[in-house]
Scaffold this motif. Structure first.
Motif, mmCIF file in Angstrom:
data_model
loop_
_atom_site.group_PDB
_atom_site.id
_atom_site.type_symbol
_atom_site.label_atom_id
_atom_site.label_comp_id
_atom_site.label_asym_id
_atom_site.label_seq_id
_atom_site.Cartn_x
_atom_site.Cartn_y
_atom_site.Cartn_z
ATOM 1 N N ILE A 61 7.021 13.135 -1.215
ATOM 2 C CA ILE A 61 6.924 11.553 -1.273
ATOM 3 C C ILE A 61 6.812 10.779 -0.027
ATOM 4 O O ILE A 61 6.118 10.079 0.373
ATOM 5 N N SER A 62 7.442 11.798 1.064
ATOM 6 C CA SER A 62 7.435 11.108 2.262
ATOM 7 C C SER A 62 5.866 11.383 2.849
ATOM 8 O O SER A 62 5.654 10.457 3.747
ATOM 9 N N ILE A 63 5.306 12.528 2.651
ATOM 10 C CA ILE A 63 3.718 12.432 3.079
ATOM 11 C C ILE A 63 2.882 11.401 2.346
ATOM 12 O O ILE A 63 2.253 10.853 3.235
ATOM 13 N N ALA A 64 3.123 11.304 1.241
ATOM 14 C CA ALA A 64 2.313 10.061 0.513
ATOM 15 C C ALA A 64 2.528 8.796 1.320
ATOM 16 O O ALA A 64 1.768 7.886 1.610
ATOM 17 N N ALA A 65 3.770 8.339 1.550
ATOM 18 C CA ALA A 65 4.211 7.244 2.304
ATOM 19 C C ALA A 65 3.458 7.287 3.811
ATOM 20 O O ALA A 65 3.192 6.195 4.321
ATOM 21 N N LYS A 91 2.533 6.631 -7.133
ATOM 22 C CA LYS A 91 1.630 7.663 -7.687
ATOM 23 C C LYS A 91 2.192 9.026 -7.608
ATOM 24 O O LYS A 91 2.272 9.859 -8.479
ATOM 25 N N GLN A 92 2.798 9.355 -6.390
ATOM 26 C CA GLN A 92 3.220 10.827 -5.944
ATOM 27 C C GLN A 92 4.445 10.970 -7.002
ATOM 28 O O GLN A 92 4.787 11.822 -7.455
ATOM 29 N N LEU A 93 5.389 10.015 -7.220
ATOM 30 C CA LEU A 93 6.330 9.868 -8.056
ATOM 31 C C LEU A 93 6.126 10.491 -9.440
ATOM 32 O O LEU A 93 6.848 11.084 -10.212
ATOM 33 N N LEU A 127 6.137 26.996 0.586
ATOM 34 C CA LEU A 127 5.309 28.219 0.547
ATOM 35 C C LEU A 127 4.204 27.804 -0.491
ATOM 36 O O LEU A 127 3.394 29.062 -0.304
ATOM 37 N N TYR A 128 3.802 26.757 -0.888
ATOM 38 C CA TYR A 128 2.662 26.594 -1.494
ATOM 39 C C TYR A 128 1.739 25.702 -0.809
ATOM 40 O O TYR A 128 2.209 25.125 0.293
ATOM 41 N N GLU A 129 0.301 25.819 -0.834
ATOM 42 C CA GLU A 129 -0.587 25.009 -0.292
ATOM 43 C C GLU A 129 -0.363 23.416 -0.403
ATOM 44 O O GLU A 129 0.122 23.149 -1.525
ATOM 45 N N SER A 130 -0.539 22.726 0.352
ATOM 46 C CA SER A 130 -0.353 21.153 0.389
ATOM 47 C C SER A 130 -1.794 20.605 0.854
ATOM 48 O O SER A 130 -1.455 20.348 2.226
ATOM 49 N N SER A 131 -2.447 20.143 0.278
ATOM 50 C CA SER A 131 -3.642 19.017 0.733
ATOM 51 C C SER A 131 -3.146 17.915 1.311
ATOM 52 O O SER A 131 -3.876 17.262 2.103
ATOM 53 N N SER A 132 -2.219 17.346 0.758
ATOM 54 C CA SER A 132 -1.652 16.000 1.341
ATOM 55 C C SER A 132 -0.923 16.183 2.673
ATOM 56 O O SER A 132 -1.073 15.358 3.446
ATOM 57 N N GLN A 133 -0.358 17.545 2.798
ATOM 58 C CA GLN A 133 0.349 17.798 4.391
ATOM 59 C C GLN A 133 -0.870 17.877 5.122
ATOM 60 O O GLN A 133 -0.860 17.279 6.286
ATOM 61 N N GLU A 134 -1.966 18.723 4.677
ATOM 62 C CA GLU A 134 -3.015 18.744 5.499
ATOM 63 C C GLU A 134 -3.770 17.516 6.086
ATOM 64 O O GLU A 134 -4.247 17.271 7.213
ATOM 65 N N SER A 160 0.800 -1.100 0.077
ATOM 66 C CA SER A 160 -0.049 -0.137 0.052
ATOM 67 C C SER A 160 0.841 1.182 0.194
ATOM 68 O O SER A 160 0.393 2.271 -0.641
ATOM 69 N N VAL A 161 2.112 1.161 0.754
ATOM 70 C CA VAL A 161 3.134 2.439 0.710
ATOM 71 C C VAL A 161 3.577 2.493 -0.631
ATOM 72 O O VAL A 161 3.670 3.665 -1.003
ATOM 73 N N LYS A 162 4.129 1.462 -1.295
ATOM 74 C CA LYS A 162 4.514 1.570 -2.511
ATOM 75 C C LYS A 162 3.909 1.982 -3.632
ATOM 76 O O LYS A 162 4.212 2.860 -4.240
ATOM 77 N N LYS A 163 2.448 1.717 -3.350
ATOM 78 C CA LYS A 163 1.504 2.199 -4.461
ATOM 79 C C LYS A 163 1.344 3.669 -4.225
ATOM 80 O O LYS A 163 1.398 4.441 -5.452
ATOM 81 N N ALA A 164 1.236 4.368 -3.146
ATOM 82 C CA ALA A 164 0.985 5.931 -2.774
ATOM 83 C C ALA A 164 2.523 6.329 -3.191
ATOM 84 O O ALA A 164 2.061 7.505 -3.930
#
Length: 391
Positions: A271-275, A56-58, A67-74, A49-53
């Motif tokens: 990439i770390s956030i996706a993982a 996708k982000q890669l 400095l940009y908004e990040s819905s994944s960080q949120e 599941s982590v590999k797949k995520a």
């Protein structure tokens, strides 16, 4: 000749492949890996599941800027807030960076500078984190360190009561001291520290770098003790091997870390956030955590039973899937012999063998580990070298 600084006493093993609870070295040897990258690969190596995520982000982007908004960080921050019961998150690259940020946050929020930490503790190797650490070997050769840290005996509430006053900004504590020897805090001590922090207006910082993200059978180890910290730090198990750390804090601290107060170029990398999101989606399930508790009790119980007649062993202790086997001798020779027996384990302090198996390890794999440890500790004495046939 190597061009690497020799900061690591490296094992003579070069991994070329890893999956689940196993690691394969360059010479073709297959090891049962009960180190999990020092408590990092909580879902085992290469969880699908982590590999797949990550894949996708890669294919989207690797880095932009904070400095940009990040819905994944949120989303990742929301998951950490819900799992911890706290409110706000700052993402860093590592546990040491998370602890540095926590110390800065506590000092700025309180306007005070003194922080109490504990003997045997380990909080990282950056300057403030090293100063906070309660192990002299970490500090040797670096000259004067920050003098605002007060080191106290672990599990000694009477001592803490005697030194606590209104000049203390924070108490920083590991519920289970991993690097220091797998020492578990007692209920009375931990609740007492929490009470003293409230009494004197100090913040309670819980360092969950090694014990967080399901390692003990709860989201975070402090939740076994019904503690309500102001700040929690997390890193190792958060992203299944991708570099990340985080500081989680209560809502009253939000204004302290405003624009320009702290930052990190790579902190919260996409990439770390996706993982991290994929990892938390699996680990923070109640059924998963209950199984971790059961596995931990099974492994500790079997080790205590099978090693009880071994004079070499002083104690077997731990919580969930962080376990220490304290010996009467230095542990390093036994760790090497266990490698010869195709089992990877870690030291914790000078005389403790530390087990950090994947939270996904099977009972069969745990049985294999117990068998190999029992065999080595029963068959070998320091100074002797009996030939051991690898599995």
């Amino acid at each position: 000749m190597s061009h690497l600084f020799s900061t690591y006493l490296r094992w003579e093993i070069e991994p070329i492949e890893a999956w689940g609870s196993y690691l394969k070295s360059k010479d073709g040897t297959q090891y049962l890996d009960f180190t999990s990258g020092i408590g990092v690969c909580n879902l085992g190596h290469k969880p699908p599941s982590v590999k797949k995520a990550v894949e996708k982000q890669l294919n989207q982007f690797w880095h932009v800027s904070n400095l940009y908004e990040s819905s994944s960080q949120e989303l990742a921050a929301l998951k950490l807030a819900n799992a911890s019961g706290l409110d706000y998150v700052f993402f860093s690259n590592s546990g040491a960076e998370a602890n540095e940020a926590a110390i800065k946050l506590a000092r700025k929020a309180t306007g005070k500078s003194k922080v109490i930490t504990f003997h045997q503790s380990f909080h990282g190797r950056t300057f403030a984190a090293m100063s906070a650490t309660g192990q002299e070997k970490i500090k040797e050769g670096y000259g004067p360190l920050l003098d605002t840290f007060i080191h106290a005996p672990f599990n000694d509430l009477e001592y803490i009561s005697s030194i606590m006053d209104y000049s203390i900004a924070a108490v920083m504590i590991e519920v289970v001291q991993g690097e220091g020897g797998v020492y578990v805090g007692t209920q009375d001590f931990l609740k007492g520290v929490e009470r003293l922090c409230k009494q004197y207006g100090a913040l309670l910082i819980i360092d969950e770098i090694q014990t967080g993200i399901g390692r003990t059978g709860e989201n975070f180890a402090y939740q076994h003790f019904q503690i309500n910290p102001d700040i929690v730090t997390v890193a190792k198990g958060l992203a299944s091997g991708f570099p990340i750390g985080a500081v989680i804090g209560k809502s009253h601290l939000a204004s302290v870390f405003g624009p320009g107060s702290h930052g990190s170029t790579f902190g919260g990398n996409p990439i770390s956030i996706a993982a991290a999101i994929a990892t938390m989606d699996e680990v923070f399930k109640r059924d998963f955590l209950q199984i971790v508790k059961e596995k931990g009790a099974y492994l500790i119980g079997n080790l205590q039973r099978d090693l009880s007649q071994t004079s070499l062993v002083r104690d077997v202790r731990g919580m969930g899937m962080i376990i220490g086997i304290e010996l009467n001798h230095k542990a390093q020779a036994y760790i090497k012999e266990l490698q010869n027996y195709n089992l990877l384990v870690l030291p914790a302090g000078e005389k403790v063998i530390r087990l950090l198996p994947p939270l996904t390890a099977s009972k069969e794999e745990m049985d294999q580990a117990v068998s190999r440890i029992t065999h080595i500790l029963s068959a070998i004495e320091i100074g002797e070298r009996h030939p051991i046939q690898p599995y």
